[in-house]
Motif scaffolding. Structure first.
Motif, short mmCIF file in Angstrom:
data_model
loop_
_atom_site.label_atom_id
_atom_site.label_comp_id
_atom_site.label_asym_id
_atom_site.label_seq_id
_atom_site.Cartn_x
_atom_site.Cartn_y
_atom_site.Cartn_z
N GLY A 121 -3.66 1.73 -1.93
CA GLY A 121 -3.98 2.70 -1.33
C GLY A 121 -3.73 3.14 -0.27
O GLY A 121 -2.69 3.82 0.54
N GLN A 122 -4.99 3.84 0.90
CA GLN A 122 -4.34 4.63 2.15
C GLN A 122 -5.80 4.84 2.87
O GLN A 122 -6.70 5.47 1.98
CB GLN A 122 -3.94 5.58 1.77
N TRP A 123 -5.22 4.86 4.28
CA TRP A 123 -5.76 5.27 4.84
C TRP A 123 -5.83 7.13 4.99
O TRP A 123 -5.07 7.08 5.42
CB TRP A 123 -5.37 4.58 6.23
N ILE A 124 -7.11 7.26 5.52
CA ILE A 124 -7.04 9.18 5.65
C ILE A 124 -8.09 9.41 6.87
O ILE A 124 -9.43 8.88 6.62
CB ILE A 124 -8.25 9.48 4.34
N ASP A 125 -8.16 10.22 6.78
CA ASP A 125 -9.24 10.54 8.33
C ASP A 125 -9.62 11.40 7.29
O ASP A 125 -9.73 12.51 6.67
CB ASP A 125 -7.80 11.89 9.10
N ALA A 126 -11.34 11.24 8.08
CA ALA A 126 -12.23 12.07 7.28
C ALA A 126 -12.52 13.53 8.34
O ALA A 126 -13.11 13.35 9.12
CB ALA A 126 -13.65 11.23 7.70
N THR A 127 -11.41 14.04 7.97
CA THR A 127 -11.66 16.06 8.03
C THR A 127 -12.51 17.31 7.29
O THR A 127 -13.75 16.73 7.39
CB THR A 127 -10.33 16.36 8.40
N GLU A 128 -11.39 17.07 6.11
CA GLU A 128 -12.60 18.89 5.84
C GLU A 128 -12.36 17.33 4.08
O GLU A 128 -11.18 17.39 3.38
CB GLU A 128 -11.91 19.36 5.42
N PRO A 129 -13.55 17.31 3.68
CA PRO A 129 -13.48 17.31 2.30
C PRO A 129 -12.44 17.55 1.12
O PRO A 129 -12.21 16.60 0.60
CB PRO A 129 -14.73 17.73 1.97
N ASP A 130 -12.19 18.57 1.44
CA ASP A 130 -10.65 19.31 -0.03
C ASP A 130 -9.34 18.63 0.74
O ASP A 130 -8.73 18.18 -0.06
CB ASP A 130 -11.09 20.53 0.64
N PRO A 158 -12.63 9.12 12.73
CA PRO A 158 -13.00 8.25 11.99
C PRO A 158 -12.35 8.40 10.07
O PRO A 158 -11.69 9.29 10.04
CB PRO A 158 -14.75 8.67 11.19
N ARG A 159 -11.82 7.48 9.94
CA ARG A 159 -11.16 7.49 8.95
C ARG A 159 -11.65 6.32 7.72
O ARG A 159 -12.81 5.26 8.14
CB ARG A 159 -9.43 7.31 9.17
N ILE A 160 -11.21 6.79 6.61
CA ILE A 160 -11.89 5.76 5.10
C ILE A 160 -10.11 5.08 4.97
O ILE A 160 -9.22 6.07 4.76
CB ILE A 160 -12.29 6.39 4.52
N TYR A 161 -10.35 4.10 4.51
CA TYR A 161 -9.17 3.51 3.32
C TYR A 161 -10.06 3.77 2.05
O TYR A 161 -10.17 3.21 1.16
CB TYR A 161 -9.01 1.84 3.89
N VAL A 162 -8.95 5.23 1.39
CA VAL A 162 -8.83 4.56 -0.37
C VAL A 162 -8.11 3.53 -1.21
O VAL A 162 -6.58 4.17 -0.66
CB VAL A 162 -9.35 6.26 -0.47
N ALA A 163 -8.61 3.26 -1.86
CA ALA A 163 -8.13 2.08 -2.52
C ALA A 163 -8.18 2.65 -3.91
O ALA A 163 -9.00 3.37 -4.64
CB ALA A 163 -8.43 1.12 -3.12
N CYS A 164 -6.94 3.10 -4.85
CA CYS A 164 -6.53 2.77 -6.34
C CYS A 164 -7.30 1.84 -6.64
O CYS A 164 -7.01 0.68 -7.07
CB CYS A 164 -5.62 2.90 -6.85
N LEU A 165 -8.34 2.20 -7.87
CA LEU A 165 -8.65 0.54 -8.40
C LEU A 165 -8.19 0.00 -9.67
O LEU A 165 -7.97 -0.93 -10.40
CB LEU A 165 -10.16 1.37 -9.60
N ALA A 213 0.68 -1.16 -0.10
CA ALA A 213 0.04 0.02 -0.32
C ALA A 213 1.01 1.15 -0.43
O ALA A 213 1.53 1.54 0.44
CB ALA A 213 -0.62 0.12 1.30
N ALA A 214 0.58 2.10 -0.65
CA ALA A 214 1.02 3.42 -0.26
C ALA A 214 1.48 3.66 0.80
O ALA A 214 0.84 3.01 2.09
CB ALA A 214 0.18 5.10 -0.94
N PRO A 215 3.07 4.30 1.29
CA PRO A 215 2.88 5.09 3.01
C PRO A 215 1.64 5.20 3.64
O PRO A 215 0.98 6.42 2.82
CB PRO A 215 4.38 5.79 2.91
#
Length: 183
Positions: A35-44, A18-25, A7-9
């Protein structure tokens, strides 16, 4: 599937957010995990982290992504195609209201606006619906003569309030019933 895939670093995420794991399709369809775990903070901020993750993909010209996992959402369902705006709004709601907010979100079939509005009609937390029925009766009605107090079926009154559609409940545990007016 490539068993040597990486996975990506990982970008440090806050453990309490809360966080989401976003994967490259493109990588996923090519048999690689990226992919990468990303904090669900601000959409931008989430969009920027996804752009960076896609740019680092082992597949050239990667553009598509999907949410393949999530945590910290107290059991709320999140579609793999959910918008980052809705994911971040849900994360804020769950952070603010915890399990109760998550259960309300499910009660209203994943409608965040209705779940938010329900808090305007939160009657409180009680040990049981019977306790709620007894409290509102004692607060709003005439004093109950001592000789009659033991003849009142508070459980039936609470059940009738719910069956008649006056209230609904969210039970979070033993002796933890949240009552909401249906207004």
């Amino acid at each position: 599937m490539d068993t040597n895939a990486t996975a990506a670093p990982a970008v440090p995420c806050r453990a309490d957010r809360p966080r989401i794991y976003v994967a490259c399709l493109a990588a996923y369809n090519g048999g690689r995990l990226h992919g990468q775990w990303i904090d669900a903070t601000e959409p931008d901020e989430v969009r920027e982290e996804v752009r960076t993750m896609l740019a680092d993909s082992p597949e050239p010209d990667a553009e598509e992504w999907a949410i393949h996992d999530h945590e910290g959402f107290e059991g709320c369902r999140i579609s793999e195609w959910a918008s980052f705006d809705s994911v971040c709004a849900l994360a804020d709601f769950v952070e603010q209201h915890g399990r109760l907010g998550a259960r309300l979100y499910g009660h209203f079939e994943d409608n965040l606006d209705e779940a938010r509005a329900a808090f305007d009609n939160h009657a409180g937390e009680y040990r049981s619906l019977a306790d709620f029925a007894e409290e509102i009766t004692r607060e709003t009605g005439p004093e109950i003569p001592a000789a009659l107090q033991y003849y009142i079926d508070w459980e039936a009154m609470g059940r009738d309030l719910e069956l008649n559609g006056d209230v609904f409940t969210i039970t979070l545990g033993f002796d933890e019933v949240h009552v909401f007016w249906n207004r």
